[in-house]
Design an enzyme around this catalytic site. Structure first.
Site, PDB file in Angstrom:
ATOM      1  N   SER A 188     -10.082 -17.189 -12.588  1.00  0.00           N
ATOM      2  CA  SER A 188     -10.280 -18.601 -12.096  1.00  0.00           C
ATOM      3  C   SER A 188      -9.353 -19.680 -12.920  1.00  0.00           C
ATOM      4  O   SER A 188      -9.472 -20.918 -12.677  1.00  0.00           O
ATOM      5  CB  SER A 188     -11.702 -19.015 -12.522  1.00  0.00           C
ATOM      6  OG  SER A 188     -12.687 -18.235 -11.522  1.00  0.00           O
ATOM      7  N   GLN A 230     -19.287 -16.199  -4.704  1.00  0.00           N
ATOM      8  CA  GLN A 230     -18.399 -15.568  -4.222  1.00  0.00           C
ATOM      9  C   GLN A 230     -18.807 -15.600  -2.720  1.00  0.00           C
ATOM     10  O   GLN A 230     -19.576 -15.889  -2.192  1.00  0.00           O
ATOM     11  CB  GLN A 230     -18.601 -14.116  -4.575  1.00  0.00           C
ATOM     12  CG  GLN A 230     -18.574 -13.768  -6.159  1.00  0.00           C
ATOM     13  CD  GLN A 230     -17.189 -13.972  -6.835  1.00  0.00           C
ATOM     14  OE1 GLN A 230     -16.243 -14.552  -6.042  1.00  0.00           O
ATOM     15  NE2 GLN A 230     -17.224 -13.881  -8.078  1.00  0.00           N
ATOM     16  N   TYR A 237     -20.970 -23.831  -9.736  1.00  0.00           N
ATOM     17  CA  TYR A 237     -19.549 -23.180  -9.737  1.00  0.00           C
ATOM     18  C   TYR A 237     -19.433 -22.285  -8.678  1.00  0.00           C
ATOM     19  O   TYR A 237     -20.290 -21.597  -8.567  1.00  0.00           O
ATOM     20  CB  TYR A 237     -19.341 -22.637 -11.232  1.00  0.00           C
ATOM     21  CG  TYR A 237     -18.144 -22.308 -11.336  1.00  0.00           C
ATOM     22  CD1 TYR A 237     -16.983 -23.035 -11.884  1.00  0.00           C
ATOM     23  CD2 TYR A 237     -17.710 -20.900 -11.344  1.00  0.00           C
ATOM     24  CE1 TYR A 237     -15.778 -22.477 -11.864  1.00  0.00           C
ATOM     25  CE2 TYR A 237     -16.418 -20.387 -11.566  1.00  0.00           C
ATOM     26  CZ  TYR A 237     -15.442 -21.039 -11.855  1.00  0.00           C
ATOM     27  OH  TYR A 237     -13.958 -20.600 -12.112  1.00  0.00           O
ATOM     28  N   ASN A 250     -16.353 -20.101  -6.013  1.00  0.00           N
ATOM     29  CA  ASN A 250     -15.067 -19.872  -5.441  1.00  0.00           C
ATOM     30  C   ASN A 250     -14.987 -20.264  -4.180  1.00  0.00           C
ATOM     31  O   ASN A 250     -14.088 -20.577  -3.662  1.00  0.00           O
ATOM     32  CB  ASN A 250     -14.781 -18.429  -5.508  1.00  0.00           C
ATOM     33  CG  ASN A 250     -14.697 -17.822  -6.824  1.00  0.00           C
ATOM     34  OD1 ASN A 250     -14.030 -18.592  -7.967  1.00  0.00           O
ATOM     35  ND2 ASN A 250     -14.896 -16.449  -7.224  1.00  0.00           N
TER      36      ASN A 250
END
Length: 381
Positions: free
Chosen positions: A84, A140, A170, A172
């Protein structure tokens, strides 16, 4: 090598102590070794590369094996998966696109992906994607999302848990989509835009999204439960966690982000500043584009505890900084990163001209990384 005269110089170190003599190269090496050697033993890390930027100058240190089976040592050229920490490259590239006038953070997401017709996307801006505040996008993207059609289906069927901007979670799938959409007006792929607009101008010649064949020899093996692994391909992987780099290039990356005044390309210089601007406050942390910042000076506990997954991955109330506050030199700017077989950490304090890069071919707990970095930088004050 440092000049002897430099060793006698005094520098102000208000945050940890009053005055301290400038450190010699050997003293820096001793400080780093005293922290990293026991860390590697405790965490059973096969190999590490560390760069310390002290008074603006990089110092490099390597230990252990990049490839156990083939007995390849870690070198200054060894490529590590950044995980990350790749998001900081995404943030700067996005900032560059803003500086070029190609995108605005206030733009609706649907401007760049009109196929997102679901009502839930009304009111979600690029800012929300870039800063994990869209309303609860997941950490994800599911493994069964393997192409662009499936990706659209995934986003079309996602339902927010909160209104945009209420909480930071948080993800992705959030910043990854930001990176993909931010380069659309350029007409380039994400990898091409990153290479042309960020990597080449900063002379990061050993930083890759796709590691070319002639660089494979330097690509470290990651290790998970003692077995060698590399990151698996996935949708929006380049944008969220797909960069590989060497300790030399990562030191250069820190230097550019710590002081962009030497960056010749004006849009890139502005992009670096925009990535460290403060868009939301979450507790005592400020969210930038990829980068996360805390006011300096600070207590070690605030960054160490804040890096724990229980905090870092929690849905926490976000307070918008409107208008966004420009980059603050008195900041601890940092980012952790992991893949299945690698663990990385980058931190710097622009006001102190001080920074650190820690690259390992094993993932290990974030608080351990942050504490090690803190201990090293504290002694270099």
């Amino acid at each position: 090598m440092m000049k002897k005269s430099l060793c006698c110089a005094l520098l102000l170190t208000a945050s940890f102590s009053t005055f301290a003599a400038a450190k010699t190269e050997q003293q820096i090496a001793d400080i780093v070794n005293r922290t990293i050697t026991p860390l590697m033993q405790e965490q059973a890390i096969p190999g590490m590369a560390v760069a310390v930027i002290y008074q603006g100058k990089p110092y490099y240190f390597t230990w252990g094996k990049a490839d156990i089976a083939n007995n390849h040592p870690v070198t200054q050229q060894t490529l590590f998966e950044l995980g990350s920490v790749s998001k900081t490259f995404n943030g700067v590239l996005g900032g560059d696109a803003i500086a070029r006038g190609e995108i605005k953070l206030s733009d609706p997401v649907t401007k760049y992906w009109p196929e997102l017709t679901g009502k839930q996307w009304q009111g979600i801006r690029l800012l929300h994607l870039a800063t994990y505040t869209a309303g609860g996008l997941p950490l994800q993207i599911p493994d069964d999302v393997r192409d662009k059609a499936a990706l659209l289906h995934f986003y079309q069927n996602w339902q927010p848990q909160w209104t945009p901007g209420a909480k930071r979670l948080y993800a992705n799938s959030s910043i990854g989509l930001f990176g993909a959409l931010a380069v659309k007006p350029s007409g380039m792929s994400y990898e091409e835009a990153m290479t042309r607009r960020v990597l080449q101008p900063l002379k990061l010649a050993h930083t890759w999204i796709t590691v070319p064949q002639n660089e494979q020899k330097d690509y470290a093996r990651g290790y998970r439960e003692g077995k060698p692994v590399h990151v698996s391909p996935g949708q929006l992987d380049a944008e969220a966690y797909g960069v590989k780099s060497s300790v030399i290039d990562m030191a250069r990356w820190v230097q550019a982000n710590m002081d962009a005044s030497h960056v010749q390309e004006k849009t890139l210089q502005q992009g670096i500043a925009l990535a460290q601007s403060r868009y939301w406050r979450i507790g005592d942390m400020y969210q930038g584009l990829g980068w996360e910042m805390l006011n300096w000076p600070l207590k070690a506990d605030s960054i160490i505890n804040g890096s724990d997954s229980k905090v870092a991955l929690a849905a926490l109330p976000a307070v918008e900084v409107n208008p966004p506050a420009p980059a603050v030199k008195a900041s601890w700017v940092h980012k952790t990163g992991s893949t299945g077989g690698f663990g990385s950490y980058v931190a710097f304090v622009p006001e102190k001209n001080l920074g650190i890069v820690m690259l390992a071919n094993k993932s290990y707990p974030n608080p351990v990384r942050v504490e090690a970095a803190w201990r090293i930088l504290e002694k270099l004050q």
